[in-house]
Design a protein around this motif. Structure first.
Motif, mmCIF file in Angstrom:
data_model
loop_
_atom_site.group_PDB
_atom_site.id
_atom_site.type_symbol
_atom_site.label_atom_id
_atom_site.label_comp_id
_atom_site.label_asym_id
_atom_site.label_seq_id
_atom_site.Cartn_x
_atom_site.Cartn_y
_atom_site.Cartn_z
ATOM 1 N N PHE A 76 45.192 70.739 44.206
ATOM 2 C CA PHE A 76 45.246 69.470 44.921
ATOM 3 C C PHE A 76 43.953 68.685 44.687
ATOM 4 O O PHE A 76 42.878 69.275 44.505
ATOM 5 C CB PHE A 76 45.444 69.703 46.422
ATOM 6 N N ILE A 77 44.077 67.377 44.718
ATOM 7 C CA ILE A 77 42.910 66.514 44.522
ATOM 8 C C ILE A 77 42.062 66.538 45.780
ATOM 9 O O ILE A 77 42.557 66.292 46.889
ATOM 10 C CB ILE A 77 43.353 65.078 44.180
ATOM 11 N N GLY B 137 44.268 64.509 48.210
ATOM 12 C CA GLY B 137 45.301 65.262 48.912
ATOM 13 C C GLY B 137 46.575 65.439 48.117
ATOM 14 O O GLY B 137 47.423 66.270 48.474
ATOM 15 N N SER B 138 46.734 64.645 47.041
ATOM 16 C CA SER B 138 47.942 64.761 46.228
ATOM 17 C C SER B 138 47.897 66.044 45.403
ATOM 18 O O SER B 138 46.836 66.510 44.998
ATOM 19 C CB SER B 138 48.073 63.558 45.287
ATOM 20 N N ARG B 139 49.098 66.581 45.153
ATOM 21 C CA ARG B 139 49.179 67.812 44.379
ATOM 22 C C ARG B 139 49.236 67.486 42.892
ATOM 23 O O ARG B 139 49.942 66.573 42.455
ATOM 24 C CB ARG B 139 50.407 68.613 44.787
ATOM 25 N N MET B 140 48.483 68.234 42.105
ATOM 26 C CA MET B 140 48.514 68.089 40.660
ATOM 27 C C MET B 140 49.790 68.706 40.098
ATOM 28 O O MET B 140 50.410 69.568 40.726
ATOM 29 C CB MET B 140 47.295 68.784 40.037
ATOM 30 N N PRO B 141 50.217 68.266 38.900
ATOM 31 C CA PRO B 141 51.371 68.918 38.262
ATOM 32 C C PRO B 141 51.107 70.405 38.082
ATOM 33 O O PRO B 141 49.957 70.837 37.939
ATOM 34 C CB PRO B 141 51.466 68.208 36.910
ATOM 35 N N SER B 142 52.149 71.187 38.077
ATOM 36 C CA SER B 142 51.974 72.612 37.833
ATOM 37 C C SER B 142 51.391 72.823 36.444
ATOM 38 O O SER B 142 51.456 71.937 35.580
ATOM 39 C CB SER B 142 53.318 73.334 37.931
#
Length: 478
Positions: free
Chosen positions: A81-82, A39-44
């Protein structure tokens, strides 16, 4: 949701692994190890590229691969997102488990399923194929590259329902070598002999019809024919071919539509049909209106009539009442799934139409690869090497079988298999082998009756691991 910090360590600029693949491997490992939370967002893309010292294009390619592999998901306007993933250990059990327990008893599906569990070949003496290292992977890879390089648009289009014409022309020459005259119009390509048998059975039988097969014989067709509603009845197979008296009796009693037979290098015994019996089989078939289906999948493992007798029914009959099947899955590459049917021109047209309605076409890419290998001339030498390698271990392996307590009534002079008598129920032996991480092929599976048997099929090319011999000796001394 917070932006995930990403510390992959230094990427190697000197190795052979592309930067994109290094990023994919690093991110995937951290997700598998639960270091990155679902659910975490990856770096741009821009931030990731700056932190790793790579171009944004490299990051885009890596993120796309991670999406394709189920590690990330792309949300339009929000980023990457993961993705929540199933427990890796649970997901891997379908391939990591050595063998599947036979909770409902051993059957054909059990054997086939376990043959596809990616076990090392050394642990599968019951398998029906050669070890991968015996095959010419370099020739297949080279042919695939040349096919793709020559005309890239073929990778994107359908093939031809009857099959790639240059391959059928090449097969005409191959069949002529074993004295079967067939024009390209008489040949239909298939996804292996398995599809060929299914197509022929669907063409000639309806629910309730009878199909005769050898007993023992290749097990997969029993279930396939039964699924079509056919009655599958076995004809006892002897060292030189079928029991003719029993064949005539069953033909008169059941009026079968088809009789499926291995004339050369019969599976599972590796025995071959004698000329005298071949003529009688054709006579009985003609008398009772039976279409004979000759499965010659192990054709190229036979050394030829100049070395050993080999009578093919299709050569005697010249495709009037015999349908000939063969392919390259056993000797070239199983993954190509290229087989073929040779028959009369009229039936070939009907089967091509049936194939078109079932699957449109078979893989044109695979057929072009097989054609390339055949026409380049290296395949003949490859087949000679395979035969020589089998000849070099067969007699020694049979002697070792007898030393551990197995009985071999007739040691085959060619081929892949030995049909051996363990003197006990081989279903029980196969279940014990499962617990030891070994796959055996018990004799019950090779008979339409599926009754317990003391016989089993052993693959001489898969009998080189000392653990197999230790298991057999221990169990047969019990």
């Amino acid at each position: 949701m917070t932006n995930t910090s990403m510390a992959l360590g230094l990427l190697s600029r000197d190795g052979t692994e592309p930067l994109t693949d290094q990023i994919v491997r690093g991110v995937a490992a951290r997700i598998d190890e639960r270091l990155l939370r679902a659910g975490s967002r990856m770096p741009s893309i821009r931030a990731f590229a700056a932190s790793q010292g790579v171009s944004p294009f490299t990051v885009v390619a890596a993120y796309d691969k991670l999406v394709a592999r189920g590690y990330l998901e792309s949300r339009r306007g929000a980023g990457f997102f993961i993705r929540a993933r199933a427990d890796a250990a649970a997901a891997s059990t379908s391939t990591d488990t050595p063998v599947e327990p036979a909770q409902q008893g051993l059957d054909v599906v059990w054997l086939v399923r376990n043959m596809f569990r990616q076990l090392p070949h050394q642990q599968m003496p019951g398998t029906g194929v050669l070890p991968a290292e015996w095959l010419d992977g370099a020739a297949v890879a080279g042919a695939l590259r040349r096919v793709a390089r020559r005309q890239q648009d073929i990778l994107l289009n359908y093939g031809v329902p009857q099959g790639f014409l240059p391959l059928r022309q090449q097969l005409q020459h191959k069949l002529a070598e074993i004295e079967i005259a067939a024009t390209p119009e008489q040949i239909v390509t298939t996804a292996g002999v398995t599809q060929a048998l299914d197509m022929v059975a669907r063409e000639f039988t309806r629910p309730g019809d009878t199909i005769l097969v050898d007993d023992p014989a290749w097990f997969l067709m029993f279930a396939s024919f039964a699924a079509l509603g056919a009655r599958v009845i076995g004809v006892p197979r002897l060292a030189d071919g079928p029991d003719l008296a029993r064949l005539a009796e069953l033909a008169a009693l059941h009026k079968p539509k088809l009789y499926v037979i291995n004339s050369v290098l019969h599976n599972p015994t590796s025995a071959s049909l004698s000329a005298a019996k071949a003529f009688q089989v054709l006579r009985i078939a003609e008398q009772h209106g039976i279409v004979v289906v000759e499965d010659d999948i192990y054709c190229d493992l036979h050394p030829g009539v100049a070395v050993q007798p080999a009578t093919r029914l299709a050569a005697l009959d010249q495709l009037r009442n015999v349908i000939y099947l063969s392919g390259f899955s056993k000797t070239m590459a199983a993954n190509l799934r290229v087989g073929f049917i040779a028959t009369s021109p009229e039936l070939a047209r009907r089967l091509a139409d049936r194939k078109m309605l079932q699957t449109l076409t078979t893989s044109d890419i695979g057929e072009r690869v097989v054609h390339r290998i055949l026409c380049e001339g290296s395949y003949r030498k490859h087949a000679e090497r395979m035969r020589a390698r089998l000849d070099g271990i067969r007699a020694r392996t049979v002697r070792q079988m007898e030393r551990v307590g197995l009985k071999v009534d007739v040691a085959p002079p060619a081929g892949l298999f030995v049909w051996t008598d363990a003197g006990r129920d081989t279903n029980v032996l196969a279940e014990r082998a499962m617990s030891a991480g070994l796959l055996l092929a018990p004799g019950s599976l090779f008979s339409p009756s599926q009754l317990p048997s003391s016989f089993m099929r052993l693959n001489v090319a898969a009998m080189q691991d000392p653990a197999i011999w230790r298991f057999l000796q221990r169990e047969l001394e019990r």
